[in-house]
Design an enzyme around this catalytic site. Structure first.
Site, short mmCIF file in Angstrom:
data_model
loop_
_atom_site.label_atom_id
_atom_site.label_comp_id
_atom_site.label_asym_id
_atom_site.label_seq_id
_atom_site.Cartn_x
_atom_site.Cartn_y
_atom_site.Cartn_z
N SER A 5 7.81 29.65 -11.75
CA SER A 5 8.38 30.90 -11.61
C SER A 5 7.78 31.96 -12.63
O SER A 5 6.43 32.09 -12.53
CB SER A 5 9.85 30.78 -11.61
N ASP B 257 11.74 30.05 -0.24
CA ASP B 257 11.92 30.68 -1.40
C ASP B 257 12.77 31.97 -1.23
O ASP B 257 12.11 33.09 -0.77
CB ASP B 257 10.87 30.76 -2.22
N HIS C 214 13.99 28.49 -4.12
CA HIS C 214 13.53 29.00 -5.52
C HIS C 214 13.77 27.92 -6.46
O HIS C 214 13.11 27.67 -7.28
CB HIS C 214 13.66 30.14 -5.96
#
Length: 281
Positions: free
Chosen positions: A155, A223, A252
């Site tokens: 991320s 996601d 995610h």
């Protein structure tokens, strides 16, 4: 002469207003993007793993915390993973992930950015880059050359990994659930207005052309935080050699849970490609 003085006053006023606005934007950006958790909610002892709790000093003098997992009695000649986590929580929350990476045959260092976990300071974009460089320096001091190090950026950590990988030759770089730029992430949430205020922060798509290491992209096709298409766009902009692995059904924060053994095997195959095991030709 009066007009000159008036012009100077206006310039100074606008300059002050711009500086104030910039400070406000920086504050809002930090409060929205960085979501640190103080302390360490999980410990290596509680998880039954061998890991050292260490402190590093960054180039600007900030003391940051990290966990070092020495790994198995190296199945590979020399291998380390520098784990750069996302925008929330802290390094202790990533210990279960670090254990799985360690079981692939590498030592693992999980760094907490400044302001996270047991680290000092407050999080900033430039600070996160310095923190990653401190982690790299630690691994090099332990005897791992950069060509024996795999960066794992998840991320926000993917943007930090891309910044670190510019013009350096690592064994490989794994980018999971990451994005083209914070501006693009903001655009998917709040349109052009939000994108404007994000500016050029964490501008990975501009930097990725300077990455000199093999790349593996991982992204859940459901996601809900970082749009799947942003991962594809970053992949398209990246130089070869590169690979993209979709994780069907993953959002995610559940890529390892949903991906299961196939997820870990995919990472293992990538590491095997860039750092052969002992006895492999």
């Amino acid at each position: 002469r009066r007009s000159i003085v008036t012009g100077i006053v206006l310039l100074v006023t606008f300059g002050m207003l711009y500086a104030m606005l910039d400070s406000v934007v920086d504050y809002l950006f930090g409060s929205l993007v960085f979501q640190p958790t103080a302390g360490a909610q999980l410990s290596p002892e509680a998880l039954g793993i061998d890991a050292e709790s260490i402190y590093l000093t960054t180039e600007d003098g900030v003391k940051i915390h990290a966990f070092y997992l020495p790994g198995p009695s190296l199945a590979r000649a020399s291998c380390a993973v520098l784990f750069l986590h996302g925008n929330a929580g802290n390094s202790s929350h990533r210990l279960p992930n670090a254990v799985e990476l360690m079981r692939l045959g590498c030592a693992v260092l999980v760094v907490d950015y400044r302001g996270y976990g047991l680290s000092e300071g407050s999080p900033t974009e430039q600070g996160s880059y310095r923190d990653a460089r401190a982690g790299l320096a630690y691994l090099v001091d332990r005897g791992f050359p950069t060509r024996a190090i795999v960066l794992f950026g998840r991320s926000l950590g993917g943007a930090v990994a891309i910044d670190l990988a510019q013009d350096r030759e690592f064994a490989g770089v794994v980018l999971e659930s990451t994005f083209t730029s914070i501006a693009d992430v903001a655009r998917t949430v709040g349109g052009e207005f939000m994108s404007f205020f994000a500016g050029r922060r964490y501008d990975s798509i501009r930097k990725i052309a300077r990455v000199r290491s093999p790349l593996l992209f991982l992204h859940g096709d459901r996601d809900e935080v970082i749009d799947y298409d942003l991962g594809l766009r970053l992949f398209d902009a990246a130089p070869a050699p590169k690979q993209f692995q979709s994780i069907p059904g993953a959002g995610h924060n559940d890529t390892m849970l949903i991906g299961g053994r196939a997820y870990l095997e995919r990472i293992r195959r990538f590491i095997d490609e860039v750092i052969p095991r002992r006895g492999d030709s």
